[in-house]
Scaffold this active site. Structure first.
Site, PDB file in Angstrom:
ATOM      1  N   ASP A 188     -44.300 -54.670 -15.224  1.00 21.37           N
ATOM      2  CA  ASP A 188     -43.316 -54.282 -16.245  1.00 21.37           C
ATOM      3  C   ASP A 188     -42.418 -55.497 -16.440  1.00 21.37           C
ATOM      4  OD1 ASP A 188     -41.181 -53.358 -17.712  1.00 21.37           O
ATOM      5  OD2 ASP A 188     -40.535 -51.854 -16.248  1.00 21.37           O
ATOM      6  N   LYS A 247     -36.531 -61.826 -23.298  1.00 23.01           N
ATOM      7  CA  LYS A 247     -37.533 -60.936 -23.906  1.00 23.01           C
ATOM      8  C   LYS A 247     -37.119 -60.584 -25.340  1.00 23.01           C
ATOM      9  CE  LYS A 247     -39.491 -56.309 -23.024  1.00 23.01           C
ATOM     10  NZ  LYS A 247     -39.647 -55.273 -21.970  1.00 23.01           N
ATOM     11  N   GLU A 272     -44.689 -49.342 -23.001  1.00 24.39           N
ATOM     12  CA  GLU A 272     -43.876 -48.919 -21.846  1.00 24.39           C
ATOM     13  C   GLU A 272     -43.763 -47.393 -21.716  1.00 24.39           C
ATOM     14  OE1 GLU A 272     -40.451 -51.508 -22.290  1.00 24.39           O
ATOM     15  OE2 GLU A 272     -41.693 -53.221 -21.775  1.00 24.39           O
ATOM     16  N   ASP A 322     -36.803 -44.150 -23.306  1.00 29.87           N
ATOM     17  CA  ASP A 322     -36.716 -45.348 -22.459  1.00 29.87           C
ATOM     18  C   ASP A 322     -35.639 -46.282 -22.990  1.00 29.87           C
ATOM     19  OD1 ASP A 322     -37.055 -47.715 -21.078  1.00 29.87           O
ATOM     20  OD2 ASP A 322     -39.210 -47.888 -21.420  1.00 29.87           O
TER      21      ASP A 322
END
Ligand code: ATP
Ligand code: MG
Length: 496
Positions: free
Chosen positions: A8, A70, A171, A193
């Protein structure tokens, strides 16, 4: 052949997991840490420090230390998100020749892909150390709402790190796999999430080992970082009123407030009141201010509301009502904030599922999927039916947008549309590819374009061009065009 692991690759933290003797396990580093901060610091010799040691350098070497990169993966320098990041981070973001971003760290220049590769390489080494064997393959997770470029950048980072990325897994889908692992259930669930940098929500149906994503929505620029910045601005405004000094103009001071703000935010998940204290923020002043949980909640209320809106829209895309949902899974560190939990409980009229570890569940799902892709007899078996999150299409006459693959279509998928020339003896057509849900081309995000030339001369409307969109299992888009009369074709790589 080495082992395959699940990674992850988070905005804030990277987590690595493997399936060991049929059980998923999070990999610990040599100090027993279960998360690897996604932070990289580089010195003038080009030597990189990754993880906890680099995290400490955010305060001491802010201009050489990168975090939250990211959020810059596959993004153009002139994008709204990169412009926003430039105001906030201690490191310098510059334009690259291809229009994307580069990061200037002291005298070194790296791309977000190269920095991500350093984190992936460290993750690989952590796993090799823990397993005592080489690791060369991985399932890497990405936000479901990542577009083609962001996925391509992540894929490339794995290659640079010496990992074969077997699959880019969404994810929330990974979280659902971990939730459903060894559980025989027939349920409709929502995965919410909210991590450090991105927000995703997916609606899924689980039954007999089949995971069918019904809809997915999100925002790749909404996460805990934005909660931190609300508190940073509150603290900086207060300081400015008192002293006349704007701390946001000093990169080192800014990083120190950001660090204090994040810590205060996390504390306020457990207490009602805390004091932020940053000594000697300027040579003359300390920054000291009491903050209550209620104040923090009022500062971020609209961010929480935005996630609820996105959640409602995902349900509506799935054609479901709130009452159709059997379980809600909260993923991501920011869901530890009580206000976020309350908002979700309020929306669904039920408590979210307990027993899912918000920071580890995505890596665990990735490890389960990595194991399922091996040909071992004891490999877990499941079927994933995932979707593409955006309408993908091309520009047509009149400034309009023609979707070719509508959002929430199952992937892999392929669609072909035929178009005719609009002028006599037209020799070439320009194909502009975009994503988005507006009817008007320029309101949608530009993904790339190509020109197909050498068409057979003919009166208008006589020459046809077939455009094919193919989305692979990694969610990456491949576009090609062909003139059926001649069989001539063009393939393009989607690039900014
Ligand atoms: N107790 C807490 N209360 C509030 N926020 C928290 C708490 N613990 C962690 N967070 C926040 O959670 C975020 C990190 O979450 P997580 O590790 O899930 O993100 P990530 O997976 O790295 O990011 P993403 O999934 O967006 O790429 C940070 O913004 C952090 O401040
Ligand atoms: Mg995450």
């Amino acid at each position: 052949m080495g082992r395959s692991i699940g990674i992850d690759l988070g905005t804030t933290n990277t987590v690595v997991a493997v399936l060991h003797e049929g059980r998923p396990q999070v990999v610990e580093d040599d100090k027993g840490y279960r998360v690897l901060p996604s932070v990289v610091s580089v010195d003038d010799f080009g030597t990189a420090t990754v993880g906890h040691a680099a995290r400490n350098k955010i305060l001491t070497d802010p201009d050489r230390t990168v975090y939250a990169f990211k959020r810059l993966m596959g993004r153009r320098f002139d994008s709204e998100q990169a412009v926003e990041a430039r105001k906030r981070v201690g490191y310098e973001i510059r334009p690259a020749a291809d229009g994307l971003c580069t990061l200037r760290l002291g005298n070194q220049v790296l791309t977000p892909v190269e920095v991500s590769a350093l984190v992936l390489q460290t993750a690989k080494e952590m796993a090799e150390r823990a397993l005592g064997e080489p690791v060369d393959e991985a399932v890497i997770t990405v936000p479901a709402y990542f577009n083609h470029q962001q996925r391509a950048a992540t894929f490339e980072a794995a290659r640079v790190a010496g990992l074969r990325c077997e699959r880019l897994l969404n994810e929330p889908t990974a979280a659902a796999l971990a939730y459903g692992f060894r559980r025989d259930s027939d349920r409709t669930i929502v995965v919410y999430d909210l991590g450090g940098g991105t927000f995703d929500v997916s609606v899924l149906h689980l039954s007999g080992g089949v995971y069918e994503i019904l809809a997915t929505k999100g925002d790749t620029y909404l996460g805990g970082e934005d909660f931190d910045y609300r508190l940073v601005d509150y603290l900086a405004d207060h300081f400015q009123t008192q002293t006349g000094v704007d701390l946001r103009e000093d990169r080192t001071a800014l990083q120190r407030i950001k660090d204090a703000a994040e810590r205060a935010k996390c504390e306020l998940s457990f207490t009602d009141r805390t004091t932020v204290l940053v000594p000697r923020i300027t040579p003359q002043h300390n920054l000291e201010l009491a903050v209550t949980r209620l104040t923090l909640e009022s500062l971020v209320e609209d961010l929480v509301d935005r996630t609820l809106d996105v959640t409602r829209r995902a349900l509506s895309d799935a054609g479901l009502q709130l009452s159709d949902i059997d379980d809600v899974i909260l993923v991501g560190g920011q869901t530890r904030m009580p206000r976020v939990r309350e908002a979700i409980s309020g929306l669904f009229g039920r408590e979210p599922s307990r027993g899912v570890h918000p920071e580890e569940v995505v890596a665990i799902g990735a490890a389960v999927h990595a194991a399922s892709l091996t040909d071992r007899d004891d490999a877990p078996q499941h079927v994933l039916i995932d979707v593409t999150p955006f309408d993908l299409g091309i520009d047509v006459i009149g400034g309009l947008f023609q979707p070719i693959i509508p959002r929430n279509t199952h992937v892999p998928t392929s669609e072909t549309r035929a178009f005719a020339t609009s002028q006599d003896d037209q020799e070439a057509v320009r194909v502009t590819v975009r994503q988005g849900d507006s009817r008007f081309a320029d309101e949608n995000e530009f993904l790339g374009e190509f020109i197909m030339s050498g068409l057979t001369p003919a009166p208008r409307m006589q020459t046809k061009v077939e455009v094919t969109f193919r989305i692979d299992s990694n969610g990456m888009l491949h576009v090609s065009a062909m003139e059926p009369g001649t069989g001539e074709s063009r393939r393009i790589t989607i690039r900014n």
